[in-house]
Structures are given as C-alpha cells and as structure tokens.
Design an enzyme around this catalytic site. Structure first.
Site, mmCIF file in Angstrom:
data_model
loop_
_atom_site.group_PDB
_atom_site.id
_atom_site.type_symbol
_atom_site.label_atom_id
_atom_site.label_comp_id
_atom_site.label_asym_id
_atom_site.label_seq_id
_atom_site.Cartn_x
_atom_site.Cartn_y
_atom_site.Cartn_z
ATOM 1 N N GLY A 23 0.694 -1.535 0.104
ATOM 2 C CA GLY A 23 0.085 -0.084 -0.208
ATOM 3 C C GLY A 23 0.912 1.220 -0.080
ATOM 4 O O GLY A 23 0.285 2.334 0.525
ATOM 5 N N SER A 24 2.023 0.997 -0.396
ATOM 6 C CA SER A 24 2.907 2.377 -0.206
ATOM 7 C C SER A 24 2.199 3.298 -1.441
ATOM 8 O O SER A 24 2.427 4.892 -0.961
ATOM 9 C CB SER A 24 4.309 2.071 -0.596
ATOM 10 O OG SER A 24 4.658 1.819 -2.147
ATOM 11 N N ASN A 25 1.757 3.259 -2.535
ATOM 12 C CA ASN A 25 1.183 4.276 -3.241
ATOM 13 C C ASN A 25 -0.171 4.949 -2.643
ATOM 14 O O ASN A 25 -0.238 5.950 -2.665
ATOM 15 C CB ASN A 25 0.811 3.620 -4.913
ATOM 16 C CG ASN A 25 1.787 3.696 -5.647
ATOM 17 O OD1 ASN A 25 2.466 4.620 -6.085
ATOM 18 N ND2 ASN A 25 2.673 2.435 -5.877
ATOM 19 N N ASN A 119 -5.017 3.279 -12.451
ATOM 20 C CA ASN A 119 -4.229 2.256 -11.815
ATOM 21 C C ASN A 119 -2.808 2.877 -12.287
ATOM 22 O O ASN A 119 -2.886 3.814 -13.186
ATOM 23 C CB ASN A 119 -4.311 0.925 -12.536
ATOM 24 C CG ASN A 119 -3.529 -0.221 -12.299
ATOM 25 O OD1 ASN A 119 -3.327 -0.148 -10.860
ATOM 26 N ND2 ASN A 119 -2.575 -0.675 -12.944
ATOM 27 N N HIS A 121 1.296 1.471 -12.866
ATOM 28 C CA HIS A 121 2.129 0.314 -13.447
ATOM 29 C C HIS A 121 3.560 0.509 -13.361
ATOM 30 O O HIS A 121 3.949 1.451 -13.878
ATOM 31 C CB HIS A 121 1.426 -0.142 -14.934
ATOM 32 C CG HIS A 121 2.027 -1.534 -15.005
ATOM 33 N ND1 HIS A 121 1.600 -2.940 -14.602
ATOM 34 C CD2 HIS A 121 3.141 -1.796 -16.068
ATOM 35 C CE1 HIS A 121 2.234 -3.586 -15.165
ATOM 36 N NE2 HIS A 121 3.137 -3.186 -16.176
ATOM 37 N N ASP A 162 -3.904 -3.486 -18.434
ATOM 38 C CA ASP A 162 -3.090 -2.706 -18.579
ATOM 39 C C ASP A 162 -3.123 -1.739 -19.927
ATOM 40 O O ASP A 162 -2.063 -1.354 -20.423
ATOM 41 C CB ASP A 162 -1.431 -2.978 -18.388
ATOM 42 C CG ASP A 162 -1.236 -3.760 -16.999
ATOM 43 O OD1 ASP A 162 -1.603 -3.297 -16.036
ATOM 44 O OD2 ASP A 162 -0.421 -4.722 -16.991
ATOM 45 N N GLU A 191 6.789 6.540 -8.629
ATOM 46 C CA GLU A 191 5.195 6.342 -8.562
ATOM 47 C C GLU A 191 4.707 7.329 -7.648
ATOM 48 O O GLU A 191 3.314 7.729 -7.768
ATOM 49 C CB GLU A 191 4.944 4.945 -8.290
ATOM 50 C CG GLU A 191 5.303 3.770 -9.363
ATOM 51 C CD GLU A 191 5.070 2.344 -8.823
ATOM 52 O OE1 GLU A 191 3.963 2.041 -8.399
ATOM 53 O OE2 GLU A 191 5.763 1.473 -9.417
HETATM 54 C C1 GRF Z 1 3.423 -0.961 -7.474
HETATM 55 O O1 GRF Z 1 4.494 -0.988 -7.979
HETATM 56 C C2 GRF Z 1 2.274 -0.391 -8.773
HETATM 57 O O2 GRF Z 1 2.953 0.003 -9.765
HETATM 58 C C3 GRF Z 1 1.703 -1.840 -8.933
HETATM 59 O O3 GRF Z 1 1.742 -2.527 -7.654
HETATM 60 C C4 GRF Z 1 2.617 -2.036 -6.858
HETATM 61 C C5 GRF Z 1 2.076 -1.673 -5.561
HETATM 62 O O4 GRF Z 1 3.050 -1.350 -4.617
HETATM 63 N N1 GRF Z 1 0.489 -1.602 -9.541
HETATM 64 P P1 GRF Z 1 2.374 -0.621 -3.296
HETATM 65 O O5 GRF Z 1 1.419 -1.846 -2.557
HETATM 66 O O6 GRF Z 1 1.749 0.422 -3.658
HETATM 67 O O7 GRF Z 1 3.460 -0.500 -2.456
#
Ligand code: GRF
Length: 231
Positions: A23-25, A119, A121, A162, A191
């Site tokens: 969940g870092s994003n 999304n 990627h 994608d 990201e």
């Molecule tokens: C990220 O690399 C994103 O691009 C892909 O899944 C990964 C998720 O990472 N879709 P996080 O859970 O957000 O850390």
C-alpha cells in the site's frame, strides 16, 4: 458571495482505494491529501482483497474506513465483483484508485465506474504490461532485455489489462549495475510522485463541474486543485 452566484457543489471527490498488500502508493496519495496537495479529494474507503495487509493497517491507523473483501466468501468472480461494486457505491465513491490491487476487475465494477478507475503500473506501458506482468517480473524483464529506460505509467482501467488510456508517465534511466531490487525501488519512488499528481489532474479534468463557480451568464475558470505544487 452575492445571491447572483451559483456555487456548484464543492464537495470533495470521493476516492475508493483498492489494494492487496504493502500500500505504499495509497500512503503517498493519502499523505498528499493530508498535506493539502490534493485538497479536493478524500479517501472514503480502502478495500483490500486480503486480510491483514500493511495498506489496510495503515488506513486504519489514519482512521479511514476499511473493508476486507476476500474471494473465499464468494461463489464466483461475478458475485465478488458485484459485492465490490455495491461497496463502492454504498460509500458514494466517485473515483476508484487501484493501488497495488492484484485482482482483475470484472464487469460489475468496470461498468459502474467506466472512465473513473485509475491504476499505476511499474513500466512504460504499453511495454511490459499485460497478464502476469506484475511486481518484480516487470523489472526482471526490463533488465533481461537490456533496456536503457524504464519508469511508471498511470492509466485508465478498462477490460484490457494495462491497456486503458495512458494519463502520464515518468521515465528513468536503467543503470548498468541495476538489480531488480534497485530498479524497483527507483521506479516506486517515482510512482509515489506521479500518482498523486495525476490523480489531481484527472479530477480537475473529469469532474470540472465540481470546481466551477458561475455568475449569471459567465463561468469562471475552475479553481486550482492544490495550494502547493506536487512537482
Ligand atoms: C506498484 O509497483 C504498482 O505500480 C503496482 O503494484 C505495486 C504496488 O505497490 N500496480 P504498493 O502496494 O503501492 O506499495
């Protein structure tokens, strides 16, 4: 404000976040919101398809609404997706944010939120996308093919894996001594910058009526989304 002005709803755009793990994003997006860099958005629910994920725990620590929806509880994929769509609608989600969600979305969610699912990627799509191209497999393939550039892509989600419209990308150089881990880490850092910024831009473009103040006969430009730059 005079009585001659009509203010359209300035309610926040309600984000529903779907995740499956770290969940870092999602954290980057929520922090952008908390830092008032995305101040027309709020996360109204975080949904994980696995229990006990780090992303879900972090959401709970922030006092956000969380839901765990595991496939084991459902007869088939359609039933799962219908339940997911119902939850998103119950929370009156405007925009669905996939943040490391490891399930392919089915028709119920795709049709309910057509054009309103984003999304991220970890490659320069269309390169290194499609079924099975997830996580470290992406970076491994980039290195094996001797690419000199990689990066990340934010795109609209459609039934093509994608394959939806690209909203933006960040490119980085692949270094000769890169490993899967070092490349993954540098892409992930990008990201975290790209996704919140493009969510902000998408909101302004996709929900312009939320940001418009009308005078009789004239409409002002939409106000800017952020008080701070997300560059
Ligand atoms: C990220 O690399 C994103 O691009 C892909 O899944 C990964 C998720 O990472 N879709 P996080 O859970 O957000 O850390």
């Amino acid at each position: 404000m005079s009585s001659e002005q009509i203010t359209h709803s300035l309610d926040n755009i309600r984000l529903g976040v779907l995740l499956s793990g770290r969940g870092s994003n999602f954290v980057a997006i929520q922090q952008a919101i908390e830092n008032r860099q995305l101040n027309r958005a709020e996360v109204v629910v975080v949904i994980s398809n696995h229990a006990d994920t780090a992303g879900l725990a972090w959401a709970k620590s922030r006092g956000l609404n969380t839901v765990t929806l595991e496939k084991a509880g459902f007869e088939n994929r359609n039933a799962f997706d219908e339940a997911l769509a119902e939850i998103l609608q119950a929370y009156q989600v405007d925009l669905v944010i996939l943040a490391g969600y490891d399930r392919i979305l089915g028709a119920a969610v795709l049709s309910a939120y057509s054009g309103r699912i984003l999304n991220i990627h970890p490659s320069l799509l269309p390169a290194y996308g499609g079924k099975g191209m997830v996580g470290h497999k992406v970076h491994q393939a980039v290195l094996e093919n001797g690419e000199t550039e990689s990066g990340c892509t934010v795109h609209l989600v459609t039934e093509l894996i994608d394959g939806g419209t690209v909203l933006g990308q960040t490119r980085i150089s692949v270094q000769p001594d890169d490993t899967i881990e070092s490349l993954a880490a540098r892409v992930l850092a990008e990201e975290h910058r790209l996704y919140p910024r493009l969510i902000g831009e998408f909101i302004l473009q996709a929900f312009p009526h939320k940001f418009t103040i009308e005078n009789k006969g004239s409409t002002h430009e939409p106000e800017t989304l952020s008080d701070k730059s997300l560059a």
